[in-house]
Design a protein around this motif. Structure first.
Motif: not given
Length: 366
Positions: A67, A90-91, A105, A107, A131
């Motif tokens: 990503q 999404t990371t 990691t 999300e 987000e």
């Protein structure tokens, strides 16, 4: 001891001892401590990684994943940092910027994507992430507990759509709600971005004020923020329209008001509708903005007076150095440059070339 009572130090210690297979396979472990002066992200081959930059401008990637990573936020703990994937990523990646190892990691919330930015607060014990809801584009700010595996402690509306950046400043949380993002399928035929800068209560997320541009500037997407040491804040813009009009792309943020910086029309046009990064110098007296589309870095006094600019092909990453009037700049072609201003002109102090495709941002570590 419950999950939410774990200390950040104990969690990071456990993660550091665990197998490092958390980001695209085994992380790149260093056999010595890295001399980290700046952090950024870059494309490497077919993947992407956080990058640690030393004072002598040596660049060391950390791990490798699929990503695209965008902003890197150094932690006040002096060791770790978080790289956040750009929308629709999404990371987010926690890494040790000295040892050169990936630690963990995490999300975004369900049904959401990261927008590429986030900030540590509370001395590094908590992390704020921006987000975006996939279905509606509505913005959400999440407050996460670092020592509880980044569990979401609270979440609030960003008071806008398409948020991109946020930072604490002046006793508030400032969020740049970009609205419609330029150069995306949603932007085709669009003339109004619906952008704003929201000022939220840092404790409960309540909206204190929302600043928007006037109707003749409604095509601007407000995207990147920078803060001087005294809290003075600016926001940089990107334009949905490529109609040849010289719209200002840099604004001072004050409560519910946005005030344009000054520059000749030719300079605004030279940025080709796009500012991809903005930063203050260490003194807070100067602010620089970079346009990879215009191959240009421009510099202003903090009062909005334009000083000058110079060419940096595909240049976008910007960060202060520890010297007043000086900036680090990086490019998608692998160039790293030190730029300086005396308040009257702008020049290049030094340049090096690396085999990396630097992304949009760089940050000075504590």
């Amino acid at each position: 001891m419950g999950l939410f009572e774990l200390s950040r130090r104990s969690v990071l210690g456990a993660l550091a001892a665990a197998p490092r297979v958390l980001f695209g396979g085994a992380a790149h472990a260093q056999d010595h401590q890295l001399d980290a002066e700046w952090v950024g992200t870059a494309g490497i081959g077919e993947g992407f990684a956080p990058v640690v930059l030393s004072p002598d401008l040596n660049a060391t990637p950390v791990g490798l994943g699929g990503q695209r990573l965008h902003w890197v936020e150094p932690c006040p703990d002096g060791r770790t940092a978080i790289a956040v994937a750009r929308r629709p990523g999404t990371t987010a990646i926690l890494f040790d910027r000295r040892a050169g190892t990936v630690l963990a990691t995490f999300e975004p919330g369900e049904g959401r994507v990261f927008s590429g930015h986030g900030r540590f607060i509370d001395g590094g014990d908590r992390f704020l992430a921006v987000e975006i809801e996939r279905a509606s584009g509505q913005g959400v700010v999440t407050r996460r507990i670092v020592g509880a595996a980044f569990a979401i402690e609270a979440e609030w509306t960003s008071s806008g759509i398409g948020p991109h950046d946020l930072l604490p400043a002046g006793g508030a949380l400032i969020v740049a709600n970009g609205g419609v993002e330029p150069h995306t399928p949603e932007a085709v035929g669009a003339e109004i971005a619906g952008a704003s800068v929201a000022r939220l209560d840092p404790l409960n997320g309540a909206t204190r004020a929302v600043a928007a541009l006037e109707e003749d500037l409604a095509s601007l997407s407000l995207r990147h923020l920078a803060r001087a040491p005294d809290g003075f804040t600016v926001v940089a813009a990107q334009d949905l329209l490529a109609d040849g009009l010289a719209r200002p792309l840099l604004y001072a943020v004050a409560d519910a008001r946005l005030t344009a910086f000054d520059a000749p029309d030719a300079e605004w046009r030279g940025l080709r509708t796009y500012v991809g990064s903005v930063a203050f110098d260490a003194s807070g007296a100067y602010v620089a903005a970079a346009s990879p589309r215009g191959n240009r870095v421009a510099v202003w006094r903090r009062d909005g007076r334009f000083i000058g600019g110079l060419t940096l092909v595909d240049g976008c990453g910007l960060a202060p150095t520890r010297e007043a009037g000086q900036f680090l700049a990086t490019s998608g072609l692998g160039e790293i440059a030190l730029l300086a201003t005396d308040g009257e002109s702008v020049g290049v102090v030094s340049r090096v070339k690396k085999n990396l495709r630097f992304d949009n941002h760089a940050a000075l570590v504590a």
